[in-house]
Design an enzyme around this catalytic site. Structure first.
Site, short mmCIF file in Angstrom:
data_model
loop_
_atom_site.label_atom_id
_atom_site.label_comp_id
_atom_site.label_asym_id
_atom_site.label_seq_id
_atom_site.Cartn_x
_atom_site.Cartn_y
_atom_site.Cartn_z
N ARG A 1 -16.64 4.06 6.57
CA ARG A 1 -15.61 3.32 5.74
C ARG A 1 -14.16 2.89 6.64
O ARG A 1 -13.99 1.99 6.41
CB ARG A 1 -14.99 4.14 4.59
CG ARG A 1 -15.91 4.39 3.45
CD ARG A 1 -15.59 5.35 2.75
NE ARG A 1 -16.72 5.73 1.49
CZ ARG A 1 -16.42 5.18 0.20
NH1 ARG A 1 -15.17 4.56 0.12
NH2 ARG A 1 -17.21 5.18 -0.61
N GLU B 1 0.87 -1.12 0.16
CA GLU B 1 0.07 0.00 0.01
C GLU B 1 0.95 0.90 -0.11
O GLU B 1 1.78 1.42 0.72
CB GLU B 1 -1.12 0.04 1.14
CG GLU B 1 -1.57 1.30 1.35
CD GLU B 1 -2.45 1.78 0.48
OE1 GLU B 1 -3.21 1.18 -0.23
OE2 GLU B 1 -2.59 3.16 0.30
N GLN B 2 0.40 2.03 -0.92
CA GLN B 2 1.33 3.31 -0.92
C GLN B 2 1.29 4.28 0.40
O GLN B 2 2.31 4.97 0.51
CB GLN B 2 0.99 4.24 -2.16
CG GLN B 2 -0.48 4.70 -2.06
CD GLN B 2 -0.96 5.69 -3.14
OE1 GLN B 2 0.10 5.81 -4.25
NE2 GLN B 2 -2.09 6.37 -3.38
N TYR C 1 -27.68 8.16 5.70
CA TYR C 1 -27.87 7.04 6.62
C TYR C 1 -26.98 6.82 7.74
O TYR C 1 -26.16 7.61 7.85
CB TYR C 1 -27.69 5.71 5.71
CG TYR C 1 -26.49 5.71 5.01
CD1 TYR C 1 -25.31 5.14 5.44
CD2 TYR C 1 -26.61 5.99 3.67
CE1 TYR C 1 -23.89 5.23 4.83
CE2 TYR C 1 -25.02 6.01 2.76
CZ TYR C 1 -24.04 5.44 3.45
OH TYR C 1 -22.97 5.57 2.62
N ASP D 1 -12.07 -0.98 -8.47
CA ASP D 1 -11.92 0.42 -9.29
C ASP D 1 -10.91 0.50 -10.08
O ASP D 1 -10.86 1.13 -11.25
CB ASP D 1 -11.77 1.60 -8.39
CG ASP D 1 -13.10 2.02 -7.50
OD1 ASP D 1 -14.18 1.33 -7.73
OD2 ASP D 1 -13.47 3.24 -7.21
C1 LIG Z 1 -19.21 9.24 -2.86
C2 LIG Z 1 -19.08 7.85 -2.90
C3 LIG Z 1 -20.11 6.96 -2.17
C4 LIG Z 1 -19.75 5.41 -2.52
N1 LIG Z 1 -20.83 4.67 -1.94
C5 LIG Z 1 -20.73 3.15 -2.03
C6 LIG Z 1 -21.74 2.37 -1.49
O1 LIG Z 1 -22.46 2.86 -0.65
N2 LIG Z 1 -21.28 0.98 -1.49
C7 LIG Z 1 -20.37 0.58 -2.37
O2 LIG Z 1 -20.15 -0.67 -2.47
N3 LIG Z 1 -19.50 1.49 -2.82
C8 LIG Z 1 -19.54 2.73 -2.89
N4 LIG Z 1 -18.86 3.58 -3.45
C9 LIG Z 1 -17.73 2.89 -4.31
C10 LIG Z 1 -16.51 2.60 -3.45
O3 LIG Z 1 -16.05 3.72 -2.42
C11 LIG Z 1 -15.22 2.13 -4.26
O4 LIG Z 1 -15.92 1.16 -5.45
C12 LIG Z 1 -14.28 1.39 -3.38
O5 LIG Z 1 -13.78 1.81 -2.45
C13 LIG Z 1 -13.06 1.04 -4.36
O6 LIG Z 1 -12.42 0.11 -3.89
P1 LIG Z 1 -10.87 -0.40 -4.36
O7 LIG Z 1 -10.11 -1.19 -3.33
O8 LIG Z 1 -10.89 -1.00 -5.48
O9 LIG Z 1 -10.05 1.02 -4.55
P2 LIG Z 1 -9.42 2.27 -3.45
O10 LIG Z 1 -10.67 2.32 -2.35
O11 LIG Z 1 -9.40 3.36 -4.41
O12 LIG Z 1 -8.20 1.65 -2.92
C14 LIG Z 1 -7.07 1.67 -3.69
C15 LIG Z 1 -5.78 1.83 -2.82
O13 LIG Z 1 -4.45 1.44 -3.52
C16 LIG Z 1 -3.70 2.45 -3.23
N5 LIG Z 1 -2.84 2.67 -4.09
C17 LIG Z 1 -3.04 3.46 -5.36
N6 LIG Z 1 -2.02 3.57 -5.98
C18 LIG Z 1 -0.93 3.01 -5.66
C19 LIG Z 1 0.30 2.37 -5.98
N7 LIG Z 1 1.02 2.70 -6.94
N8 LIG Z 1 1.09 1.58 -5.20
C20 LIG Z 1 0.43 0.96 -4.06
N9 LIG Z 1 -0.70 1.36 -3.51
C21 LIG Z 1 -1.55 2.27 -4.53
C22 LIG Z 1 -4.42 3.59 -2.38
O14 LIG Z 1 -3.65 4.25 -1.77
C23 LIG Z 1 -5.67 2.91 -1.88
O15 LIG Z 1 -5.44 2.45 -0.77
C24 LIG Z 1 -19.00 4.79 -3.44
C25 LIG Z 1 -17.85 5.72 -3.93
C26 LIG Z 1 -18.23 7.11 -3.82
C27 LIG Z 1 -17.27 8.31 -4.35
#
Ligand SMILES: Cc1cc2nc3c(=O)[nH]c(=O)nc-3n(C[C@H](O)[C@H](O)[C@H](O)COP(=O)(O)OP(=O)(O)OC[C@H]3O[C@@H](n4cnc5c(N)ncnc54)[C@H](O)[C@@H]3O)c2cc1C
Length: 408
Positions: free
Chosen positions: A118, A44-45, A224, A302
Site C-alpha cells: 500500500r 490530509e489530516q 500474495y 470509503d
Molecule cells: C485488510 C484489508 C484488505 C483490503 N484489501 C483490498 C484489496 O485487496 N483491494 C482493494 O481494492 N481494496 C482493499 N481493501 C479496501 C481498501 O483498503 C479501502 O477501500 C481503501 O483504502 C479506501 O480508500 P479511501 O481513500 O476511500 O479511504 P482511506 O484509505 O481511509 O483514506 C482516507 C484519508 O482521509 C484522511 N482523513 C480522514 N479524516 C480526515 C479529516 N477530517 N480531514 C482531513 N483528512 C482526513 C485519512 O487520514 C486518510 O488518509 C482492503 C481493506 C482492508 C481493511
C-alpha cells in the site's frame, strides 16, 4: 440555462476543487481531476502521507485508470503480476478452484492484475501530483455551502473556499457526517491478522508468484507477494462477535494469529510463524447511502461506500470514483456543478452497491462450516474448474471514465 449562457459558463476559469483526504481514493481523484484541467488541492489530516503496512490487490479495472494517469512505470516497478489466484481448503490444502490472472488480464482487459504494498502504491500515485498542492496536517472540522462555493475550516485554524468539495476522508468521514449526520459504523464481526514475511524465510515452500486464498470454518487467509516480490503479505480473517479495542490490541502477536489458525494446513501456519510481528485490523461497515452529494459537495471511496474486502475492490472502486467524477465534471462544464455531482453519483451508485452486496455474501461463502453447504460450494467451484477472469468481465472491463450514458 440557454445555450449561450451555458457555453459562456463552460469557457470560464477551471473550477477549484478541494479534496479532503490523501488516501488512495483522494489522491487518485485529485490526479484525475487535475489532469482533466481543474485546479485541485488535497487536504490530509496526517503530518505525512501514510498507509498502514500491508498489501493490496489491484484488479485491471483500477490498474487501467492508474496507467492512463501516467503511472504505468511506477506500477511496473513496484507491483507484482500474480500468475493466478488459487483457492484451497483450510485443512488438507486441496485445490477448490484456480483462476489464471496474468498475462490473461492484460490480453482481455488491456491492463494486468497486480499486487502491491500500500505504501508503494500511495507513493506511485503521489508522484504524479504536485507536492505543493498537498496540504498535510489539515484535519477538516467543518464546512458550509455558500451557494456559489464551499467554505471549509480545519483544526489548525486554516479556512479555505472552493467551488467544489470532495470528501475522500475514509469510513469515519467528517464530510459525510456534515452532509448527512453522524452515524457510527458497525463492527462487521471479523478481525484480520496481517503480516509481512521476507520470502527467503519461506523459500522451501516454493510458492508460485500468485494469490492463494485458504477457506475454512469461520475464517479465511489470503497471501500474495508485494514489494517487488521481496515480501509475502498475509491477511487472516476470523469471525468474532464483539470488538473491544483494549481487549484486542495486545492480541496482535504471531502466537495469537497461530492460535486463531490452529489445525489449519502446515503451509498457512508456516507463513504466519515466519512473520516477526503481526497487526490486527477490525472490520467496520456501513449500509449503502441513498445519496452522496449535497449541493457542491460530494463523497468518494470509503467515505460513501465502505465494503468488506472480500472482493478486493474497496480501493479499486475509490479509484473508479475519481475517474468518473472527473468525467462528469468535464462533461457538465462549469454551468451547474451540483448537477454534475448528481450525475456522478447516479453513475456510480448501482455498481458499488452491487459490489458491497457481493463482498458481504463472500463472508458467508468463504467461512462455511464443514458440512453439506460447504460441500455444495466446493462442488460448484469444482464444476467451474479453471475459472477464466472473463467470468468477471462486467467488473474488469468497466471503463469508469465513460460517462456519456448518464450525461446524455
Ligand atoms: C485488510 C484489508 C484488505 C483490503 N484489501 C483490498 C484489496 O485487496 N483491494 C482493494 O481494492 N481494496 C482493499 N481493501 C479496501 C481498501 O483498503 C479501502 O477501500 C481503501 O483504502 C479506501 O480508500 P479511501 O481513500 O476511500 O479511504 P482511506 O484509505 O481511509 O483514506 C482516507 C484519508 O482521509 C484522511 N482523513 C480522514 N479524516 C480526515 C479529516 N477530517 N480531514 C482531513 N483528512 C482526513 C485519512 O487520514 C486518510 O488518509 C482492503 C481493506 C482492508 C481493511
Amino acid at each position: 440555462m440557454n445555450e449561450k449562457v451555458a457555453a459562456a459558463a463552460r469557457t470560464k476559469l477551471p473550477l477549484g476543487i478541494a479534496v479532503i483526504g490523501g488516501g488512495i481514493g483522494g489522491l487518485t481523484a485529485a490526479l484525475s481531476l487535475r489532469q482533466a484541467g481543474f485546479t485541485v488541492d488535497v487536504y490530509e489530516q496526517a503530518p505525512e502521507l501514510t498507509q498502514i503496512g500491508g498489501g493490496i490487490n489491484m484488479g485491471p479495472n483500477a490498474v487501467r485508470i492508474l496507467r492512463r494517469l501516467g503511472l504505468a512505470a511506477g506500477l511496473d516497478r513496484e507491483g507484482v503480476r500474480p500468475l493466478s489466484t488459487h483457492q484451497r481448503r483450510w485443512q488438507d490444502g486441496r485445490t477448490l478452484q484456480r483462476a489464471p490472472l496474468n498475462p490473461l488480464c492484460e490480453e482481455l482487459y488491456g491492463a494486468p492484475h497486480i499486487t502491491i504494498h500500500r505504501a508503494d502504491l500511495l507513493d506511485v500515485i503521489a508522484s504524479g501530483f504536485p507536492i505543493e498542492r498537498i496540504h498535510l496536517g489539515h484535519r477538516l472540522t467543518g464546512l458550509e455551502d455558500k451557494g456559489g462555493g464551499i467554505e471549509a475550516w480545519f483544526e489548525n485554524g486554516a479556512r479555505i473556499t472552493a467551488d467544489i468539495l470532495v470528501g475522500a476522508d475514509g469510513i469515519n468521514s467528517t464530510v459525510r457526517a456534515a452532509l448527512f449526520g453522524e452515524q457510527a459504523p458497525v463492527f462487521a464481526g471479523c478481525v484480520a491478522y496481517r503480516g509481512l514475511v521476507p520470502v527467503e524465510r519461506i523459500a522451501d515452500l516454493a510458492l508460485e508468484t500468485g494469490n492463494q486464498s485458504w477457506v475454512g470454518p469461520g475464517a479465511h487467509l489470503v497471501h500474495y507477494p508485494v514489494s517487488r516480490g521481496r515480501l509475502l503479505n498475509f491477511v487472516g480473517w476470523t469471525e468474532h462477535d464483539e470488538w473491544n479495542r483494549e481487549d484486542w490490541t495486545d492480541r496482535a502477536t504471531v502466537a495469537r494469529a497461530l492460535a486463531a489458525f490452529e489445525g489449519w494446513h502446515p503451509q498457512v501456519r508456516r507463513i504466519i510463524s515466519a512473520a516477526d510481528t503481526c497487526f490486527i485490523w477490525a472490520l467496520f461497515d456501513r449500509d449503502p447511502l441513498p445519496s452522496w452529494s449535497l449541493g457542491r459537495t460530494t463523497l468518494l471511496g470509503d467515505a460513501c461506500h465502505p465494503m468488506y474486502p472480500f472482493m478486493g475492490q474497496g480501493a479499486a472502486q475509490a479509484i473508479e470514483d475519481g475517474a468518473a467524477l472527473a468525467g462528469c465534471l468535464v462533461a457538465g462544464g462549469n454551468a451547474d456543478p451540483a448537477e454534475s455531482l448528481r450525475r456522478y453519483e447516479r453513475l456510480r451508485l448501482p455498481r458499488v452497491t452491487r459490489l458491497q452486496d457481493m463482498s458481504r455474501a463472500n463472508k458467508t461463502r468463504f467461512h462455511m462450516r464443514d458440512g453439506p453447504a460447504q460441500e455444495a460450494r466446493d462442488a460448484e467451484w469444482a464444476r467451474a474448474a479453471d475459472r477464466s477472469p472473463d467470468a468477471l468481465r462486467w467488473l474488469y472491463d468497466y471503463d469508469a471514465a465513460q460517462v456519456e450514458a448518464v450525461v446524455a
